[in-house]
Design a protein around this motif. Structure first.
Motif, PDB file in Angstrom:
ATOM      1  N   ARG A 259       0.829  -1.284  -0.033  1.00  0.00           N
ATOM      2  CA  ARG A 259      -0.028  -0.044  -0.043  1.00  0.00           C
ATOM      3  C   ARG A 259       0.893   1.338   0.138  1.00  0.00           C
ATOM      4  O   ARG A 259       0.622   2.042  -0.718  1.00  0.00           O
ATOM      5  N   ALA A 260       1.944   1.392   0.872  1.00  0.00           N
ATOM      6  CA  ALA A 260       2.886   2.497   0.995  1.00  0.00           C
ATOM      7  C   ALA A 260       3.481   2.451  -0.352  1.00  0.00           C
ATOM      8  O   ALA A 260       3.583   3.929  -0.863  1.00  0.00           O
ATOM      9  N   ALA A 261       3.780   1.579  -1.046  1.00  0.00           N
ATOM     10  CA  ALA A 261       4.687   1.978  -2.331  1.00  0.00           C
ATOM     11  C   ALA A 261       3.787   2.459  -3.328  1.00  0.00           C
ATOM     12  O   ALA A 261       4.210   3.215  -4.068  1.00  0.00           O
ATOM     13  N   LYS A 262       2.484   1.938  -3.420  1.00  0.00           N
ATOM     14  CA  LYS A 262       1.485   2.505  -4.358  1.00  0.00           C
ATOM     15  C   LYS A 262       1.011   3.833  -4.075  1.00  0.00           C
ATOM     16  O   LYS A 262       0.645   4.739  -4.916  1.00  0.00           O
ATOM     17  N   ALA A 263       1.217   4.511  -2.983  1.00  0.00           N
ATOM     18  CA  ALA A 263       1.270   5.822  -2.349  1.00  0.00           C
ATOM     19  C   ALA A 263       2.384   6.694  -2.780  1.00  0.00           C
ATOM     20  O   ALA A 263       2.104   7.977  -2.562  1.00  0.00           O
ATOM     21  N   LEU A 264       3.419   6.231  -3.076  1.00  0.00           N
ATOM     22  CA  LEU A 264       4.525   7.137  -3.408  1.00  0.00           C
ATOM     23  C   LEU A 264       4.201   7.779  -4.734  1.00  0.00           C
ATOM     24  O   LEU A 264       4.004   7.402  -5.739  1.00  0.00           O
ATOM     25  N   PRO A 265       4.555   9.198  -4.743  1.00  0.00           N
ATOM     26  CA  PRO A 265       4.310   9.964  -5.796  1.00  0.00           C
ATOM     27  C   PRO A 265       5.602   9.678  -6.942  1.00  0.00           C
ATOM     28  O   PRO A 265       6.714   9.322  -6.498  1.00  0.00           O
ATOM     29  N   ASP A 266       5.306  10.139  -8.072  1.00  0.00           N
ATOM     30  CA  ASP A 266       6.431   9.962  -9.099  1.00  0.00           C
ATOM     31  C   ASP A 266       7.048   8.895  -9.190  1.00  0.00           C
ATOM     32  O   ASP A 266       8.321   8.640  -9.595  1.00  0.00           O
ATOM     33  N   THR A 267       6.247   7.436  -9.175  1.00  0.00           N
ATOM     34  CA  THR A 267       6.912   6.329  -9.628  1.00  0.00           C
ATOM     35  C   THR A 267       6.160   5.631 -10.792  1.00  0.00           C
ATOM     36  O   THR A 267       4.786   6.489 -11.342  1.00  0.00           O
ATOM     37  N   SER A 268       6.451   4.737 -11.405  1.00  0.00           N
ATOM     38  CA  SER A 268       5.624   4.208 -12.681  1.00  0.00           C
ATOM     39  C   SER A 268       4.744   3.158 -12.307  1.00  0.00           C
ATOM     40  O   SER A 268       4.071   2.555 -13.150  1.00  0.00           O
ATOM     41  N   LEU A 269       4.496   3.212 -10.960  1.00  0.00           N
ATOM     42  CA  LEU A 269       3.244   2.078 -10.608  1.00  0.00           C
ATOM     43  C   LEU A 269       1.868   2.999 -10.975  1.00  0.00           C
ATOM     44  O   LEU A 269       1.722   3.920 -10.649  1.00  0.00           O
ATOM     45  N   THR A 270       0.838   2.173 -11.202  1.00  0.00           N
ATOM     46  CA  THR A 270      -0.494   2.541 -11.296  1.00  0.00           C
ATOM     47  C   THR A 270      -1.182   1.877 -10.595  1.00  0.00           C
ATOM     48  O   THR A 270      -0.963   0.699  -9.889  1.00  0.00           O
ATOM     49  N   ALA A 271      -2.776   1.903 -10.773  1.00  0.00           N
ATOM     50  CA  ALA A 271      -3.617   1.324  -9.918  1.00  0.00           C
ATOM     51  C   ALA A 271      -3.886  -0.186 -10.534  1.00  0.00           C
ATOM     52  O   ALA A 271      -4.133  -0.897  -9.826  1.00  0.00           O
ATOM     53  N   GLN A 272      -3.519  -0.195 -11.751  1.00  0.00           N
ATOM     54  CA  GLN A 272      -3.599  -1.679 -12.205  1.00  0.00           C
ATOM     55  C   GLN A 272      -2.229  -2.367 -11.938  1.00  0.00           C
ATOM     56  O   GLN A 272      -2.187  -3.797 -12.199  1.00  0.00           O
ATOM     57  N   SER A 273      -1.217  -1.955 -11.438  1.00  0.00           N
ATOM     58  CA  SER A 273      -0.091  -2.819 -11.065  1.00  0.00           C
ATOM     59  C   SER A 273      -0.440  -3.901 -10.262  1.00  0.00           C
ATOM     60  O   SER A 273      -0.851  -3.623  -9.069  1.00  0.00           O
ATOM     61  N   VAL A 274      -0.057  -5.027 -10.608  1.00  0.00           N
ATOM     62  CA  VAL A 274      -0.334  -6.183  -9.745  1.00  0.00           C
ATOM     63  C   VAL A 274       0.766  -6.406  -8.656  1.00  0.00           C
ATOM     64  O   VAL A 274       1.918  -5.830  -8.795  1.00  0.00           O
ATOM     65  N   VAL A 275       0.535  -7.253  -7.600  1.00  0.00           N
ATOM     66  CA  VAL A 275       1.575  -7.325  -6.647  1.00  0.00           C
ATOM     67  C   VAL A 275       1.928  -8.879  -6.396  1.00  0.00           C
ATOM     68  O   VAL A 275       0.974  -9.795  -6.635  1.00  0.00           O
ATOM     69  N   GLY A 276       3.333  -9.136  -6.195  1.00  0.00           N
ATOM     70  CA  GLY A 276       3.851 -10.292  -5.817  1.00  0.00           C
ATOM     71  C   GLY A 276       4.334 -10.187  -4.567  1.00  0.00           C
ATOM     72  O   GLY A 276       4.939  -9.018  -4.192  1.00  0.00           O
ATOM     73  N   LEU A 277       4.621 -11.575  -4.134  1.00  0.00           N
ATOM     74  CA  LEU A 277       5.428 -11.299  -2.752  1.00  0.00           C
ATOM     75  C   LEU A 277       6.513 -12.323  -2.670  1.00  0.00           C
ATOM     76  O   LEU A 277       6.443 -13.470  -3.369  1.00  0.00           O
ATOM     77  N   TYR A 278       7.690 -11.924  -2.101  1.00  0.00           N
ATOM     78  CA  TYR A 278       8.770 -12.831  -2.198  1.00  0.00           C
ATOM     79  C   TYR A 278       9.447 -12.853  -0.803  1.00  0.00           C
ATOM     80  O   TYR A 278       9.709 -11.789  -0.278  1.00  0.00           O
ATOM     81  N   GLY A 279       9.711 -13.962  -0.428  1.00  0.00           N
ATOM     82  CA  GLY A 279      10.480 -14.208   1.114  1.00  0.00           C
ATOM     83  C   GLY A 279      11.175 -15.530   1.299  1.00  0.00           C
ATOM     84  O   GLY A 279      10.403 -16.527   0.768  1.00  0.00           O
ATOM     85  N   TYR A 280      12.200 -15.704   1.857  1.00  0.00           N
ATOM     86  CA  TYR A 280      12.917 -16.982   2.120  1.00  0.00           C
ATOM     87  C   TYR A 280      12.901 -17.007   3.611  1.00  0.00           C
ATOM     88  O   TYR A 280      13.442 -15.813   4.308  1.00  0.00           O
ATOM     89  N   SER A 281      12.912 -18.244   4.337  1.00  0.00           N
ATOM     90  CA  SER A 281      13.144 -18.169   5.841  1.00  0.00           C
ATOM     91  C   SER A 281      12.313 -17.290   6.531  1.00  0.00           C
ATOM     92  O   SER A 281      10.863 -17.448   6.497  1.00  0.00           O
ATOM     93  N   GLN A 282      12.602 -16.579   7.449  1.00  0.00           N
ATOM     94  CA  GLN A 282      11.613 -15.517   8.079  1.00  0.00           C
ATOM     95  C   GLN A 282      10.695 -14.759   7.119  1.00  0.00           C
ATOM     96  O   GLN A 282       9.637 -14.692   7.362  1.00  0.00           O
ATOM     97  N   GLY A 283      11.303 -14.341   6.088  1.00  0.00           N
ATOM     98  CA  GLY A 283      10.704 -13.759   4.797  1.00  0.00           C
ATOM     99  C   GLY A 283       9.660 -14.786   4.370  1.00  0.00           C
ATOM    100  O   GLY A 283       8.679 -14.284   3.702  1.00  0.00           O
ATOM    101  N   GLY A 284       9.884 -16.031   4.274  1.00  0.00           N
ATOM    102  CA  GLY A 284       9.050 -17.001   3.702  1.00  0.00           C
ATOM    103  C   GLY A 284       7.838 -17.408   4.523  1.00  0.00           C
ATOM    104  O   GLY A 284       6.934 -17.237   3.904  1.00  0.00           O
ATOM    105  N   GLY A 285       7.909 -17.141   5.838  1.00  0.00           N
ATOM    106  CA  GLY A 285       6.836 -17.210   6.746  1.00  0.00           C
ATOM    107  C   GLY A 285       6.036 -15.908   6.730  1.00  0.00           C
ATOM    108  O   GLY A 285       4.831 -15.758   6.850  1.00  0.00           O
ATOM    109  N   ALA A 286       6.747 -14.657   6.654  1.00  0.00           N
ATOM    110  CA  ALA A 286       6.138 -13.366   6.592  1.00  0.00           C
ATOM    111  C   ALA A 286       5.220 -13.470   5.324  1.00  0.00           C
ATOM    112  O   ALA A 286       3.925 -12.853   5.402  1.00  0.00           O
ATOM    113  N   VAL A 287       5.630 -13.512   4.072  1.00  0.00           N
ATOM    114  CA  VAL A 287       4.806 -13.788   2.795  1.00  0.00           C
ATOM    115  C   VAL A 287       3.694 -14.694   2.807  1.00  0.00           C
ATOM    116  O   VAL A 287       2.653 -14.423   2.508  1.00  0.00           O
TER     117      VAL A 287
END
Length: 440
Positions: free
Chosen positions: A198-226
């Motif tokens: 959500r925060a990334a989508k709220a940043l100004p002056d990026t190339s992200l749009t409302a149509q940008s889909v989201v993926g999650l990536y994590g391994y170990s602690q990150g694997g549990g988080a995602v």
């Protein structure tokens, strides 16, 4: 003497005997000789909406090269955003967004991946966003040393090279100086991941749009988080357009992970978990006082400011039974105490159907974050109708539990990034739930 202040001080003092943290002047937070930038001190009042940006600033990358028109791999912004902790309270979380220099060659708008870091430690100097700036963090103070390496940069730069925007979360309390990092807390981490999108989508002056889909990536602690985030998305963040998740070596069942990690190179992670549990649930503190010896209290206090490198040098191969008054291990105490057993049970991942398609990768020889409990998470998701691609990683037994755990991270990373890229480009994935019973 400069000592890092962790707030609320009363809570930590009650949790870890003899912590002895002293108040510092404003903007002077120091952890093991590393000065934490002012940016990481949260304001007294936080916004109401999850994912709201609190502050941002340009983030110079330690590894950056000149490119045609922009620097490679991209332009970074340090962020602080609002999230919600496991108790329902407002929490400030830090991280970093990187706008790629490379073009996105897939269909549609440039996608976004939230990168959830693997285990970094519990000291504020261990945060991944700080590591992106400094690369290697070394500090020393009053015979306390620290060493932190930004190893997640490889996965991040692989994603950026494909034209995928990346936002990385530091998690609650890892970087932000107002609380202790709640290591492997299912809700804290899942919320932090989704609110980073959500925060990334709220940043100004990026190339992200409302149509940008989201993926999650994590391994170990990150694997549990995602993995947690994929379960929580339908109820907590239905506005996040979650398409696909890569969950590598997730600690989905902490009771089994606690037993496995004891006595290994990374036994210090047990201290990080216990410290975080006591912050989330103050009612557990009397149990710590009941079971922890003076040596155990000292270990938890010391680990609360350590990074992975510090813990490896200071605590490798110790057993938690040396930290208790009864000679029991932490896993034995958890099994014997209903309050602890219940709290650990609430952290289990695999009890809800995940959103989107999820690739669960786990090393068959992984005996640090045990293979069997990660496989069980995938099987549980399949039974709940999840779209799961289960990928057992076959590598020889390296003898060392740490190498058995990190070997699959390195050997599978390219495949994982390619898989996630294809899903964000709209290519379908075939569930392997039907053949999971015959897979190792």
């Amino acid at each position: 003497m400069s000592v890092r202040l962790r707030l609320p001080a009363a809570l930590l003092a009650a949790t870890i005997a003899g912590a002895g943290f002293a108040a510092l002047p404003a903007a002077a937070t120091v952890s093991r000789g590393v000065t934490i930038p002012d940016f990481y001190t949260p304001p007294a009042t936080l916004p109401a909406a999850n994912g709201t940006l609190i502050r941002t600033e340009p983030l110079p990358l330690a590894l950056s090269l000149p490119g045609l028109g922009s620097r490679l791999p991209g332009t970074a912004t340090r962020i602080m955003y609002k999230s919600t902790d496991a108790g329902g309270g407002a929490v400030a979380v830090t991280g970093a967004y990187v706008e790629p220099a490379a073009r996105w060659h897939g269909p549609g708008a440039r996608p976004l991946v939230v990168l959830a870091p693997g285990t970094m430690g519990q000291g504020d100097q261990c945060s991944t966003s700080l590591a992106l700036q400094k690369g290697l963090i070394i500090g020393t103070e009053d015979n306390q040393t620290t060493l932190s390496i930004g190893y997640e940069v490889l996965a991040m730069y692989r994603l950026l090279a494909k034209g995928i925007a990346v936002v990385q979360t530091d998690y609650a309390g890892l970087g932000a100086t107002d609380r202790l990092h709640t290591y492997v807390n299912r809700l804290d981490e899942g919320h932090a991941v989704l609110d980073a999108a959500r925060a990334a989508k709220a940043l100004p002056d990026t190339s992200l749009t409302a149509q940008s889909v989201v993926g999650l990536y994590g391994y170990s602690q990150g694997g549990g988080a995602v993995a947690s985030a994929a379960e929580l998305q339908p109820s907590y963040a239905p506005d996040v357009r979650l398409k696909a998740t890569y969950s590598g070596a997730p600690p989905a069942n902490l009771a089994e992970v606690t037993a496995a990690i004891d006595g290994t190179e990374l036994v210090g992670a047990l201290g990080w978990a216990v410290n975080g549990f006591a912050q989330t649930e103050p009612g557990l503190r009397p149990l710590l006082d009941k079971y922890l010896s003076a040596r155990g209290h000292d270990a938890l206090r010391n680990l609360s400011t350590m990074c992975v490198g510090d813990a490896l040098f200071g605590y490798a191969y110790q057993r938690s039974s040396a930290w208790t008054t009864t000679g029991q291990s932490l896993s034995q105490i958890i099994a014997a105490e209903p309050a602890l057993k219940s709290f650990i049970g609430e952290q289990r991942i695999g009890t809800r159907k995940p959103a989107g398609v999820v690739r669960v990768a786990t090393g068959v020889m992984d005996n640090l974050v045990p293979h069997a409990q990660a496989r069980t998470m995938a099987a549980d998701w399949c039974r709940r109708g999840g779209n799961v691609v289960y990928a057992p990683i076959l590598l020889p037994n390296a003898i060392s539990p740490l190498l058995n755990h990190f070997g699959p991270l390195l050997t599978d990373q390219g495949t994982a990034v390619d898989w996630l890229t294809n899903r964000l480009a709209g290519l379908p994935a075939i569930s392997t739930c039907g053949i999971l019973p015959i897979q190792p």
